[in-house]
Design a protein around this motif. Structure first.
Motif, mmCIF file in Angstrom:
data_model
loop_
_atom_site.group_PDB
_atom_site.id
_atom_site.type_symbol
_atom_site.label_atom_id
_atom_site.label_comp_id
_atom_site.label_asym_id
_atom_site.label_seq_id
_atom_site.Cartn_x
_atom_site.Cartn_y
_atom_site.Cartn_z
ATOM 1 N N SER A 179 -11.275 -4.763 11.670
ATOM 2 C CA SER A 179 -10.272 -4.029 10.906
ATOM 3 C C SER A 179 -10.196 -4.537 9.469
ATOM 4 C CB SER A 179 -8.897 -4.164 11.586
ATOM 5 O OG SER A 179 -7.883 -3.604 10.795
ATOM 6 N N LYS A 180 -10.261 -5.848 9.315
ATOM 7 C CA LYS A 180 -10.201 -6.440 7.976
ATOM 8 C C LYS A 180 -11.370 -5.972 7.118
ATOM 9 C CE LYS A 180 -9.623 -10.886 5.634
ATOM 10 N NZ LYS A 180 -9.389 -12.343 5.821
ATOM 11 N N GLU A 181 -12.563 -5.952 7.700
ATOM 12 C CA GLU A 181 -13.742 -5.498 6.957
ATOM 13 C C GLU A 181 -13.601 -4.029 6.555
ATOM 14 O OE1 GLU A 181 -17.229 -6.189 9.245
ATOM 15 O OE2 GLU A 181 -17.016 -8.380 9.252
ATOM 16 N N LEU A 182 -13.115 -3.221 7.500
ATOM 17 C CA LEU A 182 -12.989 -1.791 7.211
ATOM 18 C C LEU A 182 -11.932 -1.526 6.143
ATOM 19 C CD1 LEU A 182 -13.259 -0.287 10.820
ATOM 20 C CD2 LEU A 182 -15.007 -0.347 9.043
ATOM 21 N N ILE A 183 -10.818 -2.248 6.224
ATOM 22 C CA ILE A 183 -9.754 -2.049 5.231
ATOM 23 C C ILE A 183 -10.219 -2.493 3.848
ATOM 24 C CG2 ILE A 183 -7.459 -2.843 4.505
ATOM 25 C CD1 ILE A 183 -6.669 -2.792 7.465
ATOM 26 N N ALA A 224 -3.422 7.107 15.104
ATOM 27 C CA ALA A 224 -2.328 7.218 14.125
ATOM 28 C C ALA A 224 -1.632 5.876 13.925
ATOM 29 C CB ALA A 224 -1.318 8.262 14.605
ATOM 30 N N ALA A 225 -1.392 5.161 15.024
ATOM 31 C CA ALA A 225 -0.711 3.868 14.926
ATOM 32 C C ALA A 225 -1.566 2.851 14.184
ATOM 33 C CB ALA A 225 -0.369 3.352 16.325
ATOM 34 N N THR A 226 -2.844 2.859 14.438
ATOM 35 C CA THR A 226 -3.753 1.917 13.775
ATOM 36 C C THR A 226 -3.823 2.180 12.272
ATOM 37 O OG1 THR A 226 -5.052 1.764 15.814
ATOM 38 C CG2 THR A 226 -6.107 0.996 13.795
ATOM 39 N N LEU A 227 -3.656 3.437 11.882
ATOM 40 C CA LEU A 227 -3.770 3.815 10.468
ATOM 41 C C LEU A 227 -2.407 4.055 9.807
ATOM 42 C CD1 LEU A 227 -6.766 6.327 10.750
ATOM 43 C CD2 LEU A 227 -6.826 4.019 9.786
ATOM 44 N N HIS A 228 -1.317 3.701 10.476
ATOM 45 C CA HIS A 228 0.012 4.076 9.962
ATOM 46 C C HIS A 228 0.307 3.476 8.589
ATOM 47 C CE1 HIS A 228 1.140 0.061 11.363
ATOM 48 N NE2 HIS A 228 2.301 0.197 10.749
ATOM 49 N N ASP A 229 -0.249 2.299 8.305
ATOM 50 C CA ASP A 229 0.020 1.615 7.036
ATOM 51 C C ASP A 229 -1.145 1.699 6.056
ATOM 52 O OD1 ASP A 229 2.622 0.744 7.114
ATOM 53 O OD2 ASP A 229 2.178 -1.252 7.855
ATOM 54 N N ILE A 230 -2.050 2.636 6.283
ATOM 55 C CA ILE A 230 -3.272 2.662 5.479
ATOM 56 C C ILE A 230 -2.973 2.855 3.995
ATOM 57 C CG2 ILE A 230 -3.718 5.160 5.632
ATOM 58 C CD1 ILE A 230 -6.273 2.237 5.948
ATOM 59 N N GLY A 231 -1.838 3.474 3.666
ATOM 60 C CA GLY A 231 -1.473 3.673 2.263
ATOM 61 C C GLY A 231 -1.224 2.380 1.509
ATOM 62 N N LYS A 232 -1.054 1.268 2.236
ATOM 63 C CA LYS A 232 -0.816 -0.012 1.573
ATOM 64 C C LYS A 232 -2.052 -0.540 0.847
ATOM 65 C CE LYS A 232 3.124 -1.690 4.219
ATOM 66 N NZ LYS A 232 3.673 -2.708 5.150
ATOM 67 N N VAL A 233 -3.204 0.082 1.077
ATOM 68 C CA VAL A 233 -4.390 -0.338 0.323
ATOM 69 C C VAL A 233 -4.209 -0.036 -1.165
ATOM 70 C CG1 VAL A 233 -5.950 -0.036 2.296
ATOM 71 C CG2 VAL A 233 -5.665 1.851 0.651
ATOM 72 N N LYS A 234 -3.256 0.836 -1.489
ATOM 73 C CA LYS A 234 -3.004 1.174 -2.890
ATOM 74 C C LYS A 234 -1.875 0.337 -3.496
ATOM 75 C CE LYS A 234 -4.763 5.918 -2.796
ATOM 76 N NZ LYS A 234 -4.510 7.311 -3.222
#
Length: 337
Positions: free
Chosen positions: A71-75, A151-161
């Protein structure tokens, strides 16, 4: 007693004042071992712990750690490319979330996913696993469960910004910083809507997981009828995982405190059906479990008070403590041995 000794192995033979070995080397410190040590008046601070194998990982431990690393690598790749690798996530992360969430012992599961460091990456996987576990309790169909896991795994994906120095800030955020952090819901929704292979419902979870049923959430202040069921599930898992984990600005809360605060609406108005389901499937499994009380004593839960389920009857040696009456005591930790 320092309850962090529980579950550890003693390095050397423990010998009493008469030269008799009361616990041989490599004995795991459990409730019975604690009783022996107390009966022989052996101070706990004199016990040497075997540190040669600090982590006795189960297969699930290893799987979760490997998944967090993936997950860390993908993020990190998403931060640079702004593209979400859906195929890789479905192939390398979701099968592990599916398998780990099927584990029956909820307290082992909670301990397994609790973030102790590297919170950001552990949180995504932890919320994915806990949400999927809740979905199983709700008897969701397999396609619905698959949507929930993603959906749960990606719920915080916006934090990459959001800049890392804000996300990891140890002190209180300024008003401007907090407003920026709240936008991660919108950022995530926009990113997922632009990603091929992602359904609108999955994007909605990123947008809605901080909404609350009374309209006091963000970013849109939605009320119950307009909040998707998957978003409501992820909201509960998100709060529980965040509060039970070590973060830059707070230590993990005790189990009883998180459950009590969720029931009282401390974190906002959550779906009461999901809260009840979560409470019933955790607290009702406390019978027979070893727990550490807030005064450091170790006991066994023997009875649940139906009117105060988070305050059960606990046996400590020959005494019985009714936590619904002894308000100065609560369950600090549930031991997973």
């Amino acid at each position: 007693m320092d309850h962090h000794l529980m579950g550890k192995k003693v390095k050397n033979d423990i010998i009493n004042a008469f030269g008799v070995t009361v616990l041989p080397a490599q004995t795991v410190i459990n409730h019975e071992a604690v009783t022996v040590l107390m009966n022989h008046r052996i101070p706990f601070d004199s016990i040497a712990i075997d540190l040669t194998e600090p982590d006795h990982d189960t297969d699930f431990d290893i799987l979760v750690k490997q998944t967090v690393a993936v997950s860390k690598e993908l993020i990190e790749s998403i931060k640079s490319t702004r593209k979400i690798p859906v195929i890789e996530i479905r192939k390398e992360i979701l099968p592990i979330i599916h398998d780990v969430s099927a584990q029956d012992n909820i307290f082992q599961l909670i301990e397994l996913v609790r973030a102790k460091d590297d919170y950001t990456y552990q949180h995504n996987i932890g919320v994915g696993i806990l949400s999927t576990r809740i979905g199983r309790w709700m008897n969701l169909s397999e396609p619905e469960l698959a949507n929930l896991s993603l959906a749960a795994t990606l719920h915080d994906i916006g934090k990459v910004k959001i800049p890392d120095e804000i996300l990891n800030k140890p002190g209180k955020l300024t008003d401007a910083e907090y407003e920026l952090v709240k936008k991660h819901t919108i950022f995530g929704y926009e990113m997922l809507r632009e990603t091929q292979g992602i359904s609108h419902r999955i994007a909605l979870v990123a947008l809605q997981h901080h909404e609350r049923e009374d309209g006091n959430g963000y970013p849109l202040g939605l009320k119950k009828p307009k909040i998707d069921l998957l978003s409501s599930i992820v909201s509960v898992a998100d709060i529980f995982h965040a509060m039970s984990s070590k973060r830059p600005y707070h230590e993990p809360l005790p189990f009883y405190e998180i459950v009590s605060q969720m029931q009282r609406g401390k974190f906002g108005e959550l779906d009461p059906r999901i809260i009840l389901l979560f409470v019933e499937n955790t607290i009702q499994r406390l019978i027979g479990k070893q727990v550490v009380l807030t005064d450091g004593r170790v006991g066994e839960v023997v009875y649940l008070n139906p009117h105060h389920m988070e305050a059960p009857l606990v046996r400590v040696e020959d005494d019985f403590i009714d936590l619904s009456r002894e308000r100065s005591l609560q369950i600090q930790e549930i031991l997973v041995l």
